[in-house]
Design a protein around this motif. Structure first.
Motif, short mmCIF file in Angstrom:
data_model
loop_
_atom_site.label_atom_id
_atom_site.label_comp_id
_atom_site.label_asym_id
_atom_site.label_seq_id
_atom_site.Cartn_x
_atom_site.Cartn_y
_atom_site.Cartn_z
N ARG A 138 -81.10 -33.42 28.52
CA ARG A 138 -80.30 -34.21 29.44
C ARG A 138 -80.83 -35.64 29.56
O ARG A 138 -80.07 -36.60 29.56
N ILE A 142 -78.97 -39.33 28.53
CA ILE A 142 -78.85 -40.49 29.42
C ILE A 142 -79.50 -41.72 28.78
O ILE A 142 -78.95 -42.83 28.82
N LEU A 324 -71.46 -42.70 31.71
CA LEU A 324 -70.86 -41.53 32.34
C LEU A 324 -70.91 -40.29 31.45
O LEU A 324 -71.05 -39.16 31.94
N ARG A 327 -73.64 -37.56 31.83
CA ARG A 327 -73.50 -36.79 33.07
C ARG A 327 -72.40 -35.73 32.92
O ARG A 327 -72.54 -34.61 33.40
N GLN A 330 -73.51 -32.73 30.99
CA GLN A 330 -74.32 -31.76 31.71
C GLN A 330 -73.46 -30.64 32.29
O GLN A 330 -73.93 -29.52 32.49
N ARG A 331 -72.21 -30.97 32.58
CA ARG A 331 -71.30 -29.97 33.14
C ARG A 331 -70.48 -29.29 32.06
O ARG A 331 -70.19 -28.10 32.13
#
Length: 479
Positions: A138, A142, A324, A327, A330-331
């Protein structure tokens, strides 16, 4: 209390500060190309280069940058990625000063060649160091998103910085922009960046290094000439020669015990599909940026600086999308975010097919950039994640070379498509120049060519989204 593997591998404050240092050369990489184009009229007035010399002043940098990326990525694995980055930064700074004070076209072409070679050390080293510093999946996503955003930031501020410098100083000042950036990197880099050298790496194979450059340079050279001069069989022959040398390069890598490019990386579905998606995304992005710049100057009569200011807002879409995307990943899976972003970019291209007011053009370009940004950030992360640590430099070089070739191909093919449609509308001998587009019929013909090119781009992106949905839909980079 026992630390978990994820806790051990997570980056700390020092790594994030080091990332800020790595963002500097990433920003400079795109800013330099922008300001050089703005300085060309002043260079022409002062040094009085011939037409071919003026082209080489611009092109030699891009040619040697693209041709040296693979070699520099492999070299970083062998001598150390920080060492390569700092050495390249020092050479880039010296070459920039020499370019700024060039006294004739030959000197400027030579110093720009040095800048291209030095520039080829930057992005592979930056991406490889990010992979080493940010082992957590993760965090690495980023971090790569921040690097992509930095590249876009350079595109956005380039016209502003270059325009201000050229209004207040001489043309050489645009080359000095990189000097303080590289000085900051040389001062902060040894303190904040870790060194990593692949264990057990052997000496660089000089034959492979020559073959990699000999394969890439003719392809880029031929594509740029097709974009500038139109289709000609001699440029097809040049491209074909590069492709043949590329086959020889691949054959040699298969035989070497320690190859410069580990072809086993492409056995990974995530790696190969990400590389294709990244190349195709940059294909349409560079192609549409080139088309929009031409459209603004030829159909709307804007000068290069004005056109640059109208296109600068699209960088905001890239910055937002690249920050964005990690992030969202991650979902959802990275592949789902990539596919969704590509569909969003298609909507932006469809908006460009209705272009009339400049506001709609800017809106469409922002949507396109925001939609393509996840591919640039996440596909790079997937490629790095699919490679073993000792091959991160090679993987980073491929992730840098794929968009360079894709972008050159996009400018050449989509630019040629616009020209072909224009000439078909007005006659095969019609020139595509500011003077030739003085009549409404000529402007309408050029606008038709523009619309055809963005429609083709939309179709190509739909195919790329299908590729991502099929091969990357559940892909997540490994830790």
């Amino acid at each position: 209390m026992t630390s978990t593997k994820d806790e051990i591998s997570r980056a700390g404050r020092r790594d994030w500060v080091g990332l800020a240092v790595l963002a500097l050369p990433a920003l400079l990489a795109s800013l330099e190309l922008t300001v050089t184009h703005l300085a060309l009229p002043s260079i022409a007035a002062d040094l009085r280069p011939s037409g071919s010399e003026l082209l080489w002043i611009v092109d030699i940098y891009a040619f040697l940058l693209a041709g040296s990326l693979v070699t520099m990525g492999a070299l970083g694995d062998r001598i150390g990625r920080r060492r390569l980055l700092l050495g390249g930064a020092a050479l880039y700074g010296v070459a920039s000063v020499l370019a700024a004070y060039s006294v004739n076209p030959a000197m400027l072409i030579g110093t720009r060649a040095l800048m291209g070679i030095a520039g080829s050390t930057l992005m592979p080293s930056v991406v490889a160091l990010v992979a080493w510093m940010f082992k957590d999946t993760r965090q690495r996503g980023i971090a790569i998103g921040i690097v992509v955003a930095s590249v876009s930031g350079g595109t956005a501020i380039g016209p502003l910085v270059g325009g201000w410098l050229l209004d207040n100083f001489w043309w050489g000042s645009v080359f000095l922009v990189g000097v303080p950036v590289m000085a900051a990197l040389l001062i902060a880099g040894p303190r904040l960046l870790p060194e990593y050298r692949a264990p057990g790496s052997k000496r660089l194979d000089p034959v492979s290094a020559v073959l990699s450059m000999a394969a890439i340079l003719p392809v880029v050279y031929g594509l740029k000439h097709i974009a500038a001069d139109g289709f000609a069989w001699r440029w097809v022959g040049v491209i074909a020669a590069g492709l043949v040398l590329g086959v020889v390069f691949v054959h040699r890598q298969r035989r070497l015990a320690d190859p410069m490019v580990d072809l086993k990386l492409f056995a990974s579905r995530a790696f190969s599909a990400s590389a294709i998606a990244l190349a195709l995304a940059i294909f349409v992005l560079w192609g549409v940026n080139y088309a929009i710049a031409q459209y603004l100057q030829l159909a709307h009569g804007l000068d290069p600086l004005e056109a640059g200011l109208w296109t600068a807002p699209s960088a905001a879409g890239t910055i937002a999308g690249s920050l964005l995307a990690p992030r969202l990943a991650q979902r959802f899976s990275s592949g789902r975010v990539i596919a969704g972003g590509l569909v969003l970019a298609v909507a932006g291209f469809l908006a460009l097919t209705q272009v009339g007011p400049l506001g709609l053009l800017v809106t469409g370009s922002i949507i396109i950039s925001a939609g393509l940004a996840p591919t640039m950030a996440l596909a790079t992360n997937l490629m790095i994640g699919a490679a073993p640590a000792e091959r991160a430099g090679g993987a980073a070089a491929i992730s840098s070379t794929a968009p360079q070739l894709g972008g050159a191909l996009g400018i050449a093919l989509l630019g040629s498509l616009i020209t072909a449609v224009y000439r078909n509308e007005l006659g095969h001998d019609a020139d595509v120049t500011r003077e030739a587009l003085a009549s409404p019929a000529a402007r309408d013909a050029f606008t038709t060519g523009f619309h055809v090119s963005v429609t083709v781009s939309a179709v190509l992106l739909l195919l790329t989204a299908t590729l991502a949905a099929k091969f990357l839909y559940e892909s997540r980079p490994r830790t």
